[in-house]
Design a protein around this motif. Sequence first.
Motif, short mmCIF file in Angstrom:
data_model
loop_
_atom_site.label_atom_id
_atom_site.label_comp_id
_atom_site.label_asym_id
_atom_site.label_seq_id
_atom_site.Cartn_x
_atom_site.Cartn_y
_atom_site.Cartn_z
N PRO A 160 0.81 -1.22 0.00
CA PRO A 160 0.00 0.00 0.00
C PRO A 160 0.84 1.27 0.00
N GLY A 161 1.92 1.28 0.77
CA GLY A 161 2.77 2.47 0.81
C GLY A 161 3.36 2.80 -0.55
N GLU A 162 3.79 1.79 -1.28
CA GLU A 162 4.36 2.03 -2.61
C GLU A 162 3.32 2.56 -3.58
N VAL A 163 2.10 2.04 -3.48
CA VAL A 163 1.02 2.55 -4.35
C VAL A 163 0.78 4.03 -4.08
N LEU A 164 0.70 4.40 -2.82
CA LEU A 164 0.40 5.79 -2.47
C LEU A 164 1.55 6.73 -2.81
N LYS A 165 2.78 6.28 -2.67
CA LYS A 165 3.92 7.10 -3.06
C LYS A 165 3.95 7.29 -4.57
N THR A 166 3.62 6.23 -5.29
CA THR A 166 3.56 6.34 -6.76
C THR A 166 2.48 7.33 -7.18
N LEU A 167 1.37 7.34 -6.46
CA LEU A 167 0.27 8.26 -6.75
C LEU A 167 0.69 9.71 -6.50
N ALA A 190 -2.31 10.84 -12.65
CA ALA A 190 -1.52 10.14 -11.63
C ALA A 190 -2.24 8.89 -11.16
N ALA A 191 -3.55 8.97 -11.03
CA ALA A 191 -4.32 7.80 -10.60
C ALA A 191 -4.27 6.69 -11.64
N LEU A 192 -4.41 7.05 -12.92
CA LEU A 192 -4.37 6.05 -13.98
C LEU A 192 -3.01 5.37 -14.08
N VAL A 193 -1.94 6.15 -14.00
CA VAL A 193 -0.59 5.58 -14.07
C VAL A 193 -0.34 4.67 -12.87
N THR A 194 -0.76 5.11 -11.70
CA THR A 194 -0.55 4.31 -10.50
C THR A 194 -1.33 3.00 -10.57
N LEU A 195 -2.55 3.06 -11.04
CA LEU A 195 -3.36 1.86 -11.16
C LEU A 195 -2.71 0.86 -12.12
N ALA A 196 -2.22 1.35 -13.26
CA ALA A 196 -1.57 0.47 -14.22
C ALA A 196 -0.32 -0.17 -13.61
N ALA A 197 0.47 0.63 -12.91
CA ALA A 197 1.69 0.11 -12.28
C ALA A 197 1.36 -0.93 -11.22
N ALA A 198 0.36 -0.64 -10.39
CA ALA A 198 0.00 -1.58 -9.32
C ALA A 198 -0.53 -2.89 -9.89
N ARG A 199 -1.36 -2.80 -10.91
CA ARG A 199 -1.90 -4.03 -11.51
C ARG A 199 -0.82 -4.87 -12.17
N ALA A 200 0.23 -4.20 -12.65
CA ALA A 200 1.34 -4.92 -13.30
C ALA A 200 2.32 -5.49 -12.29
N GLY A 201 2.10 -5.24 -11.00
CA GLY A 201 2.99 -5.76 -9.98
C GLY A 201 4.17 -4.88 -9.66
N ALA A 202 4.23 -3.68 -10.23
CA ALA A 202 5.37 -2.78 -10.00
C ALA A 202 5.35 -2.14 -8.62
N CYS A 203 4.22 -2.26 -7.90
CA CYS A 203 4.13 -1.70 -6.56
C CYS A 203 4.07 -2.81 -5.51
N GLY A 204 4.65 -3.95 -5.87
CA GLY A 204 4.65 -5.06 -4.93
C GLY A 204 5.73 -4.93 -3.89
#
Length: 213
Positions: A160-167, A190-204
């Motif tokens: 979660p922290g990585e998702v929010l920092k990416t946002l 920012a929300a769209l880019v973050t969502l794409a990154a999180a779904r791709a596993g980049a915010c794991g």
Amino acid sequence: MQPDPSPSPASGRPPVGRGAKVRAAVHAATLAELVDRGYAELTVEHVAQRAGVHKTTVYRRWKDRESLITDALAEHMAMDIPVPDTGAIETDLRALARSLVQTFTSPTGQALLAAMFTDAARLPEIAAARRQVFDDRLARAEPVVARAVSRGELPRDTDPGEVLKTLAAPIYLRLLVTGDPVDEATADRAALVTLAAARAGACGRSLPPAATP
């Protein structure tokens, strides 16, 4: 104990009382002074006059200007920020990003950024308050991502922290580095880019293995 002297007649305000009301009035006056005068010209005397209290009342609770500003910043940023629960991570992220933009493009938000990232930022107390502010915001918003993981919208390993920092990153880049316009379109992107990154596993919690050529 004798009551505090009344504020100077120039302030035109009656005493605001004691306890929580005094603290709230002084915090509000501190933020208003940051907006109007900036950090460099902010004084305890001006804050006291604006709050409708005597300066000894301020010094009784805060030892100096820096501790007053630190407390006001932390209190303001730790206020109940809206934590959305729309039922979908896409709209939750958009709401969070828009809230961040709205906060820091307001006059008070601009003054807070200036206090936290310009001359005042060199003070250890302000640096500590800045860390506290952002840690608090992350902690309050993390349930948004946790709910998305439990709904199966994001991978189970999502941090979660990585998702929010990416946002937040592209918004702060514009606010603090490039000076580019910051608006709802910035938040939505920012929300769209973050969502794409999180779904791709980049915010794991662990990055996916790099693809081999």
